[in-house]
Design a protein around this motif. Structure first.
Motif, short mmCIF file in Angstrom:
data_model
loop_
_atom_site.label_atom_id
_atom_site.label_comp_id
_atom_site.label_asym_id
_atom_site.label_seq_id
_atom_site.Cartn_x
_atom_site.Cartn_y
_atom_site.Cartn_z
N ASP A 67 0.86 -1.18 0.00
CA ASP A 67 0.00 0.00 0.00
C ASP A 67 0.90 1.23 0.00
OD1 ASP A 67 -2.49 1.37 2.33
OD2 ASP A 67 -1.92 1.91 0.28
N VAL A 68 0.89 1.97 -1.10
CA VAL A 68 1.75 3.14 -1.19
C VAL A 68 1.04 4.41 -0.74
CG1 VAL A 68 3.12 2.12 -3.02
CG2 VAL A 68 1.13 3.51 -3.62
N GLY A 69 -0.25 4.31 -0.40
CA GLY A 69 -0.99 5.45 0.13
C GLY A 69 -0.90 6.67 -0.75
N GLN A 70 -0.49 7.81 -0.15
CA GLN A 70 -0.39 9.08 -0.85
C GLN A 70 1.05 9.38 -1.28
OE1 GLN A 70 -3.16 10.85 -1.62
NE2 GLN A 70 -4.24 9.10 -0.69
N SER A 71 1.94 8.37 -1.17
CA SER A 71 3.35 8.62 -1.49
C SER A 71 3.52 8.96 -2.97
CB SER A 71 4.20 7.39 -1.14
OG SER A 71 5.54 7.60 -1.51
N GLY A 72 4.27 10.01 -3.22
CA GLY A 72 4.53 10.40 -4.61
C GLY A 72 5.91 10.02 -5.09
N ALA A 73 6.72 9.41 -4.20
CA ALA A 73 8.09 9.03 -4.60
C ALA A 73 8.48 7.76 -3.86
CB ALA A 73 9.08 10.15 -4.29
N PHE A 74 8.59 6.66 -4.59
CA PHE A 74 8.96 5.39 -3.98
C PHE A 74 9.55 4.45 -5.03
CE2 PHE A 74 5.59 2.93 -5.80
CZ PHE A 74 4.54 3.83 -5.96
N LYS A 75 10.19 3.40 -4.56
CA LYS A 75 10.72 2.34 -5.41
C LYS A 75 10.35 1.00 -4.79
CE LYS A 75 14.77 4.95 -7.03
NZ LYS A 75 16.26 5.02 -7.03
N VAL A 76 9.94 0.06 -5.64
CA VAL A 76 9.61 -1.30 -5.19
C VAL A 76 10.23 -2.27 -6.17
CG1 VAL A 76 7.80 -2.96 -4.69
CG2 VAL A 76 7.43 -0.53 -4.18
N GLY A 77 10.98 -3.24 -5.66
CA GLY A 77 11.61 -4.22 -6.55
C GLY A 77 12.35 -5.27 -5.79
N VAL A 78 13.39 -5.78 -6.39
CA VAL A 78 14.21 -6.84 -5.79
C VAL A 78 15.69 -6.51 -6.00
CG1 VAL A 78 12.51 -8.69 -6.05
CG2 VAL A 78 14.12 -8.20 -7.91
N CYS A 79 16.53 -7.13 -5.19
CA CYS A 79 17.97 -6.93 -5.33
C CYS A 79 18.69 -8.16 -4.81
CB CYS A 79 18.44 -5.68 -4.57
SG CYS A 79 18.44 -5.88 -2.77
N TYR A 80 19.96 -8.30 -5.16
CA TYR A 80 20.80 -9.34 -4.59
C TYR A 80 21.22 -8.92 -3.18
CZ TYR A 80 21.31 -11.20 -9.34
OH TYR A 80 21.06 -11.72 -10.58
N ALA A 81 21.47 -9.93 -2.34
CA ALA A 81 21.90 -9.64 -0.98
C ALA A 81 23.27 -8.96 -0.95
CB ALA A 81 21.95 -10.93 -0.16
N SER A 82 24.02 -9.06 -2.05
CA SER A 82 25.35 -8.47 -2.13
C SER A 82 25.32 -6.99 -2.48
CB SER A 82 26.19 -9.22 -3.16
OG SER A 82 25.55 -9.20 -4.43
N LEU A 83 24.13 -6.38 -2.59
CA LEU A 83 24.02 -4.96 -2.91
C LEU A 83 24.78 -4.12 -1.88
CD1 LEU A 83 22.61 -2.75 -4.67
CD2 LEU A 83 20.79 -2.74 -2.95
N GLU A 84 25.54 -3.14 -2.38
CA GLU A 84 26.29 -2.26 -1.50
C GLU A 84 25.34 -1.49 -0.57
OE1 GLU A 84 29.70 -1.89 -1.22
OE2 GLU A 84 29.05 -0.72 0.52
N ARG A 85 25.73 -1.33 0.68
CA ARG A 85 24.86 -0.64 1.65
C ARG A 85 25.39 0.74 2.03
NH1 ARG A 85 22.07 -5.16 3.69
NH2 ARG A 85 22.24 -6.72 2.02
N LYS A 86 26.66 1.00 1.83
CA LYS A 86 27.26 2.25 2.31
C LYS A 86 27.58 3.20 1.17
CE LYS A 86 27.26 0.34 6.37
NZ LYS A 86 26.23 0.72 7.36
N GLY A 87 27.54 4.50 1.50
CA GLY A 87 27.93 5.52 0.54
C GLY A 87 26.77 6.06 -0.27
N SER A 88 27.04 7.19 -0.95
CA SER A 88 26.01 7.86 -1.74
C SER A 88 26.15 7.61 -3.23
CB SER A 88 26.07 9.38 -1.48
OG SER A 88 27.37 9.89 -1.84
N GLY A 89 27.02 6.67 -3.61
CA GLY A 89 27.21 6.35 -5.02
C GLY A 89 26.10 5.47 -5.56
N ASN A 90 26.14 5.23 -6.87
CA ASN A 90 25.12 4.41 -7.52
C ASN A 90 25.16 2.96 -7.09
OD1 ASN A 90 24.04 6.54 -8.95
ND2 ASN A 90 25.31 6.18 -10.78
N GLU A 91 26.29 2.53 -6.50
CA GLU A 91 26.40 1.13 -6.06
C GLU A 91 25.35 0.78 -5.02
OE1 GLU A 91 30.12 2.56 -7.77
OE2 GLU A 91 28.86 3.28 -6.11
#
Length: 451
Positions: free
Chosen positions: A375-399
């Motif tokens: 339920d995204v309610g009234q949200s106007g900006a969100f992302k929903v999907g899937v990723c690998y567990a190896s996805l980078e968690r730190k930093g502001s880069g595209n990784e």
């Protein structure tokens, strides 16, 4: 086939090619003295020399035709050991054992020259003053060497072709058969997983789809059997042709051998007609055989009926991954974007996103079909999907930014626009090569996992 390069104490090189039944021995003369046959008056002598300055190697294996001497032994060692046998003579120039040398009918001399004009063996008197005077003649041994070199090349090419066919049968076709079983099994699982929610209404469709998969599997299996039978037959034909040429190479007298080029050419044409094995799409299962418009429509309808019909009540957000820009509800199902004044510092955790407003699901999905409703309610900006567990968690880069790397696939909604993002581009969804996690981001209001 094995290849051995050696040097003897006189500096003479030899190459031995063996396949268990054939030994091809290439000798190079170590003497640099010229051999000038004595000829009668009026006949031009053909000197055979071994000049180091004119030695040439072809493909690192064979030298100039006037340099090497080929010995082809398939049981010839026994013939050599029994060299005193009646009717057997040793031709030291061509390096073979053959029947008693034939004599010229006109001059009662040994046929030790070859007339290229008339394409036949002749004696030295015929060449110098007889019927072949002025013709293009060469020593018979030189002609034999050239023909044998050609036969060696042909046999080697056939052997390599046989090896390629064997590898195609043993590796490609066998691997295709294994992949067929695996692909058919996966397809059945997908069909059964989708049908399980509405099995009562889809029994007939289920049966139809499974039969389609079975027919497709049988079709590919038949293709594999046909290919296997065809190439086994081709391998047998090629082996027989090669064996015939090897027999010709090892047992045919010189005089007969040099006149059998037409037969050799026919055998070569037969071998070339076998062709090269190729992998095709016909050898793979077409997974489209499990496609069903009815199944897709009913499955989508079942999902829209509500959380009790389909879904996993165990799916929640993993608290360890939640960004400091977000807050997580007590039931771990709702993410809410925090404005600057509301944010609190969180303890360091290697699994936590520290710059992007992301959070991951708690359940790792490695196989099967998985769905969830948010339920995204009234949200106007969100992302929903899937990723690998190896996805980078730190930093502001595209990784670490969802949809901007090769580790994540997301449906993005921003300013009224929807797009599917992967690696920073809009791309179609593909199969995945590793287990996946639910991946979400929100920068306005909140989103909630319903089921």
């Amino acid at each position: 086939m094995s290849v051995n390069n050696q040097q003897n104490e006189n500096g003479c090189g030899d190459v031995r090619l063996t396949n268990g039944t054939i030994l091809l021995l290439l000798l190079r003369r170590c003497t640099c003295s010229s051999l000038s046959p004595r000829m009668t008056e009026g006949f031009t002598a053909c000197d055979l020399t071994c000049s180091a300055a004119t030695e040439k190697a072809s493909n690192g294996r064979r030298m100039d035709l006037e340099q090497p001497i080929f010995s082809v032994l398939t049981g010839g060692l026994r013939a050599q050991q029994a060299g005193g046998a009646v009717g057997a003579t040793s031709d030291t120039e061509s390096g073979i054992f053959s029947a008693e040398a034939e004599l010229c009918v006109e001059h009662d001399s040994e046929l030790d020259w070859f007339c290229g004009t008339e394409q036949k063996p002749v004696c030295s008197q015929c060449a110098s003053s007889g019927s072949c005077r002025g013709h293009a003649v060469t020593p018979l041994a030189t002609r034999v060497t050239a023909v044998r070199n050609q036969l060696v090349d042909v046999c080697e090419k056939m052997q390599l072709q046989a090896k390629r066919i064997e590898r195609f049968i043993e590796q490609t076709l066998s691997a295709k058969e294994q992949k067929l079983q695996s692909a058919a099994s996966r397809t059945r699982e997908q069909v059964l997983a989708q049908i399980s929610a509405v099995r009562e209404a889809l029994e007939e469709e289920e049966q139809r789809l499974l039969e389609e998969v079975q027919r497709e599997e049988e079709r590919v299996e038949q293709c594999l059997l046909t290919q296997r039978a065809h190439w086994n037959q081709a391998l047998t034909s090629l082996t027989q042709t090669r064996s015939h040429l090897v027999h010709t190479l090892t047992h045919t007298p010189d005089a007969q051998l040099v006149t059998s080029l037409e037969e050799i050419a026919e055998r070569m044409e037969e071998a070339e007609g076998v062709g090269e094995p190729r992998d095709t799409e016909q050898l793979s299962l077409n997974t489209a055989c499990s496609d069903s418009k009815l199944l897709r429509g009913l499955w989508a309808s079942a999902l829209l009926l509500g959380p009790k019909v389909y879904g996993s009540p165990l799916l929640k957000f993993d608290e360890r991954t939640v960004s400091p820009l977000l807050s997580l509800s007590e039931d771990s199902c709702t993410l809410t974007f925090l404005h600057k004044k509301s944010r609190q510092s969180l303890p360091y955790d290697p699994a936590r996103f520290d710059c992007w407003p992301n959070a991951l699901g708690s359940m790792l999905m490695s196989s099967g079909t998985h769905t969830w409703v948010l339920d995204v309610g009234q949200s106007g900006a969100f992302k929903v999907g899937v990723c690998y567990a190896s996805l980078e968690r730190k930093g502001s880069g595209n990784e670490a930014r969802l949809g901007y790397n090769n580790q994540s696939w997301v449906l993005s909604h921003y300013d009224g626009d929807y797009s599917f993002c992967h690696a920073g581009k809009k791309v179609p969804l593909q199969q995945f090569s590793a287990p996946l996690l639910l991946a979400c981001a929100v920068t306005d209001d909140s989103i909630t996992i319903l089921h």
